[in-house]
Motif scaffolding. Structure first.
Motif, PDB file in Angstrom:
ATOM      1  N   THR A  93       0.850  -1.190   0.000  1.00 52.05           N
ATOM      2  CA  THR A  93       0.000   0.000   0.000  1.00 52.05           C
ATOM      3  C   THR A  93       0.884   1.239   0.000  1.00 52.05           C
ATOM      4  O   THR A  93       1.931   1.254   0.638  1.00 52.05           O
ATOM      5  CB  THR A  93      -0.925   0.050   1.241  1.00 52.05           C
ATOM      6  N   LYS A  94       0.452   2.251  -0.735  1.00 54.83           N
ATOM      7  CA  LYS A  94       1.184   3.511  -0.783  1.00 54.83           C
ATOM      8  C   LYS A  94       0.398   4.566  -0.019  1.00 54.83           C
ATOM      9  O   LYS A  94      -0.830   4.614  -0.111  1.00 54.83           O
ATOM     10  CB  LYS A  94       1.332   3.986  -2.229  1.00 54.83           C
ATOM     11  N   PRO A  95       1.110   5.426   0.711  1.00 57.41           N
ATOM     12  CA  PRO A  95       0.403   6.513   1.394  1.00 57.41           C
ATOM     13  C   PRO A  95      -0.101   7.547   0.384  1.00 57.41           C
ATOM     14  O   PRO A  95       0.406   7.635  -0.734  1.00 57.41           O
ATOM     15  CB  PRO A  95       1.474   7.110   2.309  1.00 57.41           C
ATOM     16  N   ARG A  96      -1.059   8.310   0.802  1.00 58.37           N
ATOM     17  CA  ARG A  96      -1.608   9.364  -0.051  1.00 58.37           C
ATOM     18  C   ARG A  96      -0.543  10.442  -0.256  1.00 58.37           C
ATOM     19  O   ARG A  96       0.124  10.862   0.682  1.00 58.37           O
ATOM     20  CB  ARG A  96      -2.837   9.967   0.600  1.00 58.37           C
ATOM     21  N   ARG A  97      -0.422  10.892  -1.481  1.00 55.42           N
ATOM     22  CA  ARG A  97       0.537  11.946  -1.815  1.00 55.42           C
ATOM     23  C   ARG A  97       0.017  13.276  -1.286  1.00 55.42           C
ATOM     24  O   ARG A  97      -1.139  13.633  -1.516  1.00 55.42           O
ATOM     25  CB  ARG A  97       0.737  12.015  -3.327  1.00 55.42           C
ATOM     26  N   PRO A  98       0.868  14.039  -0.587  1.00 54.34           N
ATOM     27  CA  PRO A  98       0.453  15.357  -0.086  1.00 54.34           C
ATOM     28  C   PRO A  98       0.123  16.303  -1.245  1.00 54.34           C
ATOM     29  O   PRO A  98       0.678  16.181  -2.343  1.00 54.34           O
ATOM     30  CB  PRO A  98       1.672  15.864   0.685  1.00 54.34           C
ATOM     31  N   ALA A  99      -0.737  17.260  -0.995  1.00 48.22           N
ATOM     32  CA  ALA A  99      -1.161  18.219  -2.018  1.00 48.22           C
ATOM     33  C   ALA A  99       0.007  19.046  -2.555  1.00 48.22           C
ATOM     34  O   ALA A  99      -0.006  19.452  -3.719  1.00 48.22           O
ATOM     35  CB  ALA A  99      -2.241  19.140  -1.454  1.00 48.22           C
ATOM     36  N   LEU A 151       5.434  15.261  -7.455  1.00 53.80           N
ATOM     37  CA  LEU A 151       6.287  14.168  -7.925  1.00 53.80           C
ATOM     38  C   LEU A 151       5.825  12.850  -7.294  1.00 53.80           C
ATOM     39  O   LEU A 151       4.701  12.740  -6.860  1.00 53.80           O
ATOM     40  CB  LEU A 151       7.743  14.485  -7.569  1.00 53.80           C
ATOM     41  N   ASP A 152       6.711  11.869  -7.251  1.00 51.06           N
ATOM     42  CA  ASP A 152       6.398  10.589  -6.614  1.00 51.06           C
ATOM     43  C   ASP A 152       6.450  10.746  -5.103  1.00 51.06           C
ATOM     44  O   ASP A 152       7.222  11.552  -4.565  1.00 51.06           O
ATOM     45  CB  ASP A 152       7.406   9.521  -7.038  1.00 51.06           C
ATOM     46  N   TYR A 153       5.651   9.948  -4.416  1.00 47.92           N
ATOM     47  CA  TYR A 153       5.641  10.007  -2.962  1.00 47.92           C
ATOM     48  C   TYR A 153       5.366   8.618  -2.397  1.00 47.92           C
ATOM     49  O   TYR A 153       4.558   7.874  -2.939  1.00 47.92           O
ATOM     50  CB  TYR A 153       4.551  10.969  -2.459  1.00 47.92           C
ATOM     51  N   GLY A 154       6.064   8.316  -1.310  1.00 50.52           N
ATOM     52  CA  GLY A 154       5.795   7.088  -0.591  1.00 50.52           C
ATOM     53  C   GLY A 154       6.936   6.096  -0.558  1.00 50.52           C
ATOM     54  O   GLY A 154       7.049   5.332   0.387  1.00 50.52           O
ATOM     55  N   GLY A 155       7.794   6.097  -1.564  1.00 50.66           N
ATOM     56  CA  GLY A 155       8.824   5.071  -1.644  1.00 50.66           C
ATOM     57  C   GLY A 155      10.238   5.525  -1.368  1.00 50.66           C
ATOM     58  O   GLY A 155      11.174   4.755  -1.550  1.00 50.66           O
ATOM     59  N   ALA A 156      10.435   6.751  -0.899  1.00 48.89           N
ATOM     60  CA  ALA A 156      11.786   7.262  -0.632  1.00 48.89           C
ATOM     61  C   ALA A 156      11.847   7.859   0.769  1.00 48.89           C
ATOM     62  O   ALA A 156      10.946   8.586   1.182  1.00 48.89           O
ATOM     63  CB  ALA A 156      12.178   8.315  -1.663  1.00 48.89           C
ATOM     64  N   CYS A 209       9.114  13.555  -1.066  1.00 50.94           N
ATOM     65  CA  CYS A 209       8.497  13.828  -2.355  1.00 50.94           C
ATOM     66  C   CYS A 209       9.687  13.846  -3.314  1.00 50.94           C
ATOM     67  O   CYS A 209      10.623  14.619  -3.119  1.00 50.94           O
ATOM     68  CB  CYS A 209       7.786  15.183  -2.308  1.00 50.94           C
ATOM     69  N   HIS A 210       9.698  12.983  -4.320  1.00 50.19           N
ATOM     70  CA  HIS A 210      10.927  12.839  -5.110  1.00 50.19           C
ATOM     71  C   HIS A 210      10.634  12.582  -6.581  1.00 50.19           C
ATOM     72  O   HIS A 210       9.580  12.071  -6.944  1.00 50.19           O
ATOM     73  CB  HIS A 210      11.787  11.701  -4.541  1.00 50.19           C
ATOM     74  N   GLY A 211      11.607  12.918  -7.389  1.00 47.67           N
ATOM     75  CA  GLY A 211      11.528  12.681  -8.823  1.00 47.67           C
ATOM     76  C   GLY A 211      12.685  11.835  -9.321  1.00 47.67           C
ATOM     77  O   GLY A 211      12.903  11.708 -10.516  1.00 47.67           O
TER      78      GLY A 211
END
Length: 139
Positions: A58-64, A68-73, A86-88
């Motif tokens: 499960t991935k967390p909700r990306r902040p507003a 970019l990508d969020y959750g895995g870094a 928050c990463h690219g």
């Protein structure tokens, strides 16, 4: 008249001894499953550890405020709290050595342990994160 000089033979030996311009291997490791990778960076004497996880249940909700990508870094300094990024980009790199289950990696004030359940890393303040496919936790 041309004279042969031994110094001519020294040139090829010198050329062999000259350092090659190669890129050094990244400092860090990857999990045996290759689902988690961590790299260590030293920016202006500030140690940073970043770990990325490729597959999560499960991935967390990306902040507003994150486009970019969020959750895995995840990232932390040698002292202070860890954070989810928050990463690219990514630190996933097949060239990283594998940290076998049960082994510990240490560098620059960070300690990470590889287990079948995932990777846990912490800094000098005992702050950090635990990463696994089923759950990611910042502590």
């Amino acid at each position: 008249m041309f004279r042969w000089r031994p110094i001519l033979f020294a040139l090829p030996l010198f050329m062999l001894a000259a350092p090659a311009h190669t890129q050094s291997a990244p400092a860090g490791f990857q999990s045996p499953s290759k689902n988690i990778a961590c790299q260590y960076f030293d920016y202006d004497k500030q140690n940073i550890l970043r770990c990325d996880i490729a597959a999560m249940e499960t991935k967390p909700r990306r902040p507003a405020d994150c486009d970019l990508d969020y959750g895995g870094a995840f990232e932390m300094n040698a002292k202070g709290p860890a954070t989810r990024l928050c990463h690219g980009d990514t630190v996933m790199d097949k060239a990283l050595p594998v940290l076998a289950y049960g082994e510990v990696w240490q560098r620059g004030g960070f300690t990470c342990k590889s287990e079948q359940a995932g990777i846990t890393c912490f800094n000098a303040d005992r702050r950090g994160f635990s990463l696994a496919r089923v759950r990611q936790e910042v502590f």
